[in-house]
Every structure is written in C-alpha cells, then in structure tokens.
Design an enzyme around this catalytic site. Sequence first.
Site, mmCIF file in Angstrom:
data_model
loop_
_atom_site.group_PDB
_atom_site.id
_atom_site.type_symbol
_atom_site.label_atom_id
_atom_site.label_comp_id
_atom_site.label_asym_id
_atom_site.label_seq_id
_atom_site.Cartn_x
_atom_site.Cartn_y
_atom_site.Cartn_z
ATOM 1 N N ARG A 178 11.340 39.413 -62.065
ATOM 2 C CA ARG A 178 11.936 39.568 -60.899
ATOM 3 C C ARG A 178 11.436 38.787 -59.816
ATOM 4 O O ARG A 178 12.105 38.273 -58.627
ATOM 5 C CB ARG A 178 12.115 40.943 -60.481
ATOM 6 N N CYS A 237 7.644 45.406 -52.360
ATOM 7 C CA CYS A 237 8.141 45.467 -53.823
ATOM 8 C C CYS A 237 9.698 45.165 -53.504
ATOM 9 O O CYS A 237 10.138 44.351 -52.693
ATOM 10 C CB CYS A 237 7.938 46.858 -54.396
#
Length: 279
Positions: A178, A237
Amino acid sequence: MFSTLITVSQLAAHLDDPDWLIFDVRHDLANPSWGRRAYEEAHIPRALFVSLDSDLSAPPNGRNGRHPLPLPTLCAERLARLGVAPGKQIVAYDQGSGMFAARLWWMLRWLGHDGCAVLDGGWAQWQAAKQPISVAEETAHPANFALHLQDITVNADAVLANLSAPTMTLIDARAASRFRGENETIDPVGGHIPGALNRPFTENLNVDGTFKPAAQLRGEFAALLKDVSTSRVVHQCGSGVTACHNILAMEIAGLPGSRLYPGSWSEWCSDPARPVTLG
C-alpha cells in the site's frame, strides 16, 4: 503503573482490583460491527467494550480521514462515563496484534492519562493461557476524568510545509504494498506522502502477536531513522490507527517523544492538490 505493555499473567493477578479498568477494543476494518458481537460472545471479565468508530473517532466527512480524532472535551466525557480517572490503571486489548488497542493507549496519553497499557498478545494470548472469560454485559462506573491535553499531533498543513522545509521525518505504518501504491483497496488513491519512510506495524510483532523485545525494536528503529531524533519523528498510516502501534513500539524501545499525524493517508489523499509518491 504500567504505561506500555502488560502481560496476561500480570492482568490476571489484578482482575478484581477496582483501580484497574479493562477495555475491549476489538475491531474489524472490513466488518465494523464484528467487535461488539465478539465482545458479547466472550470477553475478559470486567472488560467494557469501546468502539473504534463511535468512541475513539469523530464522524468522517470525506476530508478529515477515515478515523478522525474526536474533540478532546467530548472524548474526555466519554472516558469519564467509562470510569477513567486519575490513579486508575487502564488495560486495553484487541483480538491480538494490538493495532486497535494502541489507538486507545495513544489517545489516553494525548488526553493526559499515562497509566494505560496494551495487553501483549491481546485476546488471543488470554485465551491461549486459558484465563477466565465472561459473557456478562459489564457496568461502567462514571468518574471524573482529568483532561490535560498534550501537544503530540501535527496536522496536514504542517506535513505539507515540511515537504519544502523539512523539520520532521514521517514513518508510514501501512503494509509495504500500500505504501508503494499497489493493491490499494481501502482509500481512493494509492501511494504515500513524499519523503515518508515505511515501517509496517506488523514488523513490531513476533509470530504469536506479542511485541518484539525492547532491544530488538530499538535496533530496528535506529536502523530506519539513522541519526534522526525521536522529537522529529511523526507517525502516520491509513487513518491514524496503526500509526499508534509504531508509537507504542518506540516507547517500548525507550525512544519516546514522537508524534502522530491523525488524518494520515486517508486525509492527505482527499485533497488532489497534495502531492503523492508511488513506488
């Protein structure tokens, strides 16, 4: 008091201690109602359920990230209703890795209550040790929470300004794929904030879901950060949840003082004017 981690045996020895509060923070990002159902099926005795979405987050509006922080005063009111007060030892646990329990741990520190620890290995380790469980709906005993807000966050504007005049180093806790912009299934845009380093939160853990030893964590973060001081480190994050796991890991390692960008990638990528790096 315990301020980072607590073991199953340490918690078991204090199950009947009225000055200890236990919070069940189990959650599934893909199935948000799962945590409450899991709690109702079985939980640690005396544990109260805390929802990531409704208790530890404000409503998202499409621009403030997927799990924005609540207003501190509202959050303090919720914690007071749950019985959090000065002198209380808080223990947070989730299904095992600590990724959701760490969010509550960090929020309590943000609000000025340092007496909080994450159960190492969480519910999985509690069950493996054959400790007692409960199916009762536990009762909260409201208290007076003392709010002392700490300056341990940065916002999107500060992160944007940092791109042209660097004063801080970002650590992204998402999985490497990701971070590179591959296999993005949660947020509408793939990639990462320019200049960010990648430290997937899962790298803080042993294979059984417990945290690595402090010395090992310290060595790994030192290798990542080189000579960057912890006061210059900002964690992010996808939505400000697993970033707290990296903050906890640094605290365990004896590397305190880092901060959180709560909006994280989900807030950052909501504005197409903000730059994105792939690969």
